[in-house]
Each structure stands twice: as structure tokens, then as C-alpha cells.
Motif scaffolding. Structure first.
Motif, mmCIF file in Angstrom:
data_model
loop_
_atom_site.group_PDB
_atom_site.id
_atom_site.type_symbol
_atom_site.label_atom_id
_atom_site.label_comp_id
_atom_site.label_asym_id
_atom_site.label_seq_id
_atom_site.Cartn_x
_atom_site.Cartn_y
_atom_site.Cartn_z
ATOM 1 N N MET A 116 0.829 -1.038 0.418
ATOM 2 C CA MET A 116 -0.186 0.161 0.341
ATOM 3 C C MET A 116 0.480 0.853 0.002
ATOM 4 N N ASP A 117 0.992 1.118 -1.003
ATOM 5 C CA ASP A 117 2.635 2.185 -1.208
ATOM 6 C C ASP A 117 2.218 3.848 -1.893
ATOM 7 N N GLN A 118 0.656 3.428 -2.706
ATOM 8 C CA GLN A 118 0.175 4.446 -3.147
ATOM 9 C C GLN A 118 -0.867 5.800 -2.232
ATOM 10 N N PRO A 119 -0.588 6.933 -2.590
ATOM 11 C CA PRO A 119 -0.797 7.867 -1.485
ATOM 12 C C PRO A 119 -2.464 7.913 -2.119
ATOM 13 N N TRP A 120 -2.837 7.322 -2.772
ATOM 14 C CA TRP A 120 -4.720 7.218 -3.220
ATOM 15 C C TRP A 120 -4.942 6.558 -2.652
ATOM 16 N N VAL A 121 -4.419 5.309 -1.808
ATOM 17 C CA VAL A 121 -5.105 4.177 -1.265
ATOM 18 C C VAL A 121 -4.521 4.659 -0.770
ATOM 19 N N GLN A 122 -4.250 4.859 0.795
ATOM 20 C CA GLN A 122 -4.231 5.812 2.138
ATOM 21 C C GLN A 122 -5.100 7.028 1.695
ATOM 22 N N THR A 123 -4.928 7.655 1.548
ATOM 23 C CA THR A 123 -6.487 8.925 1.226
ATOM 24 C C THR A 123 -7.715 8.034 1.444
ATOM 25 N N LEU A 124 -7.553 7.372 0.576
ATOM 26 C CA LEU A 124 -9.065 6.853 0.980
ATOM 27 C C LEU A 124 -9.080 6.213 2.149
ATOM 28 N N LEU A 125 -8.417 4.853 2.433
ATOM 29 C CA LEU A 125 -8.566 4.177 3.666
ATOM 30 C C LEU A 125 -9.060 5.365 4.590
ATOM 31 N N ALA A 126 -8.410 6.769 5.005
ATOM 32 C CA ALA A 126 -8.068 7.396 5.532
ATOM 33 C C ALA A 126 -9.411 8.115 5.981
ATOM 34 N N TRP A 127 -10.073 8.255 4.370
ATOM 35 C CA TRP A 127 -11.492 9.182 4.469
ATOM 36 C C TRP A 127 -12.684 8.030 4.745
#
Length: 162
Positions: free
Chosen positions: A1-12
Motif C-alpha cells: 500500500m505504497d500508493q498515496p491515493w490508497v492511504q487517502t481513501l482508507l483515511a477517508w
């Protein structure tokens, strides 16, 4: 999960910071034949995070529409079983005739308390066209959230900091 958009989605979608996943699940469950309301959850999230007004309405609409789809397919399957077992009563036949007459646009009423969720099931029962029913369900459910939650935010602006 190095993709920043994945982290953003999970945080959202994370709980309890935003609660959008909870809104989705509660909206989905309340659109089945379970007797519960999802508007308080949506309003609660918007009260805690006013900037999530539109995302909350979209997520709630998606969850409620998905629940309507589940109910549609339950009705589709129930019709097959019912036809093998029983005959229709005259009152039930009138309700079915009304829904057949209006077709998928009747699914706009899927937001109504008490009758909206069974309406989705009856649409499946009658095997009304699936995708038009889904579109009308989504429109009706979105309008309900917009009116209810928007009305609450407008009526109680101090609660959301608006």
C-alpha cells in the motif's frame, strides 16, 4: 500500500474519524426489510464533520441503493417461490397492477417509510427492468437524504458550525 491515493481513501473511510463506512453499512441495512432509519447516522456524521455533507449524502445514497438492489433480488426470488405455493388475493393484485402500470419510475418512492423497501422487493417480484429500477431508486433515495439531512442542517446550523 505504497500508493498515496490508497492511504487517502482508507483515511477517508476510516472509523471513527469520518464514519463514512458506517453510514454506508447503516444505509444498506436500513434499505432492506430491517426496520431501521439511516438518516440519523448521516445527520450525526454531518453534525460532527460539516465538510462531509456531500460525501455523506453520496455514500448514504450508494448504501441505500445497494440495499434496495438486495431487496429487489429478494423479491425476484420470492416471486418464483410464491407462484408455486399460493394464489394472489384481490387487494394484493391491485397493488401489483398499480406497480406494473407505473413500472420502474414507481421506484422513486423507494425512500418512503414502511412501503419503500417492500416496493423494491415487489419491483423484483414483478421482474421490472433491473437497471431502470436501480436508477429510480438512487434518485429517490438521494432526494430523501438531501431533503432530510439538508433540512436538519438548515434548521440547526449551530449544531454543524455552519
Amino acid at each position: 500500500m505504497d500508493q498515496p491515493w490508497v492511504q487517502t481513501l482508507l483515511a477517508w473511510l476510516a472509523l471513527p474519524e469520518y464514519g463514512l463506512s458506517t453510514v454506508f453499512v447503516m444505509s444498506l441495512l436500513s434499505a432492506t426489510l430491517l426496520p431501521m432509519a439511516s438518516v440519523p447516522f448521516v445527520y450525526g456524521l454531518v453534525e460532527l464533520n460539516p465538510s462531509l455533507f456531500w460525501p455523506a449524502l453520496i455514500v448514504a445514497t450508494a448504501g441505500n441503493t445497494a440495499g434496495g438492489v438486495v431487496t429487489y433480488w429478494m423479491g425476484w426470488g420470492a416471486e418464483r417461490a410464491y407462484e408455486k405455493v399460493a394464489q394472489r388475493a384481490p387487494r394484493e393484485a391491485r397493488a401489483l397492477a398499480w406497480l406494473q402500470r407505473w413500472g420502474p419510475p414507481a421506484c422513486l418512492l423507494s425512500w418512503l417509510p414502511f412501503v419503500g423497501d417492500p416496493l423494491c422487493g415487489v419491483a423484483g417480484w414483478l421482474r421490472l427492468p433491473f437497471w431502470p429500477c436501480v436508477v429510480y431508486m438512487a434518485i429517490g433515495k438521494f432526494a430523501r437524504y438531501l431533503v432530510y439531512v439538508g433540512g436538519l442542517v438548515w434548521a440547526f446550523p449551530w449544531a454543524t458550525g455552519s
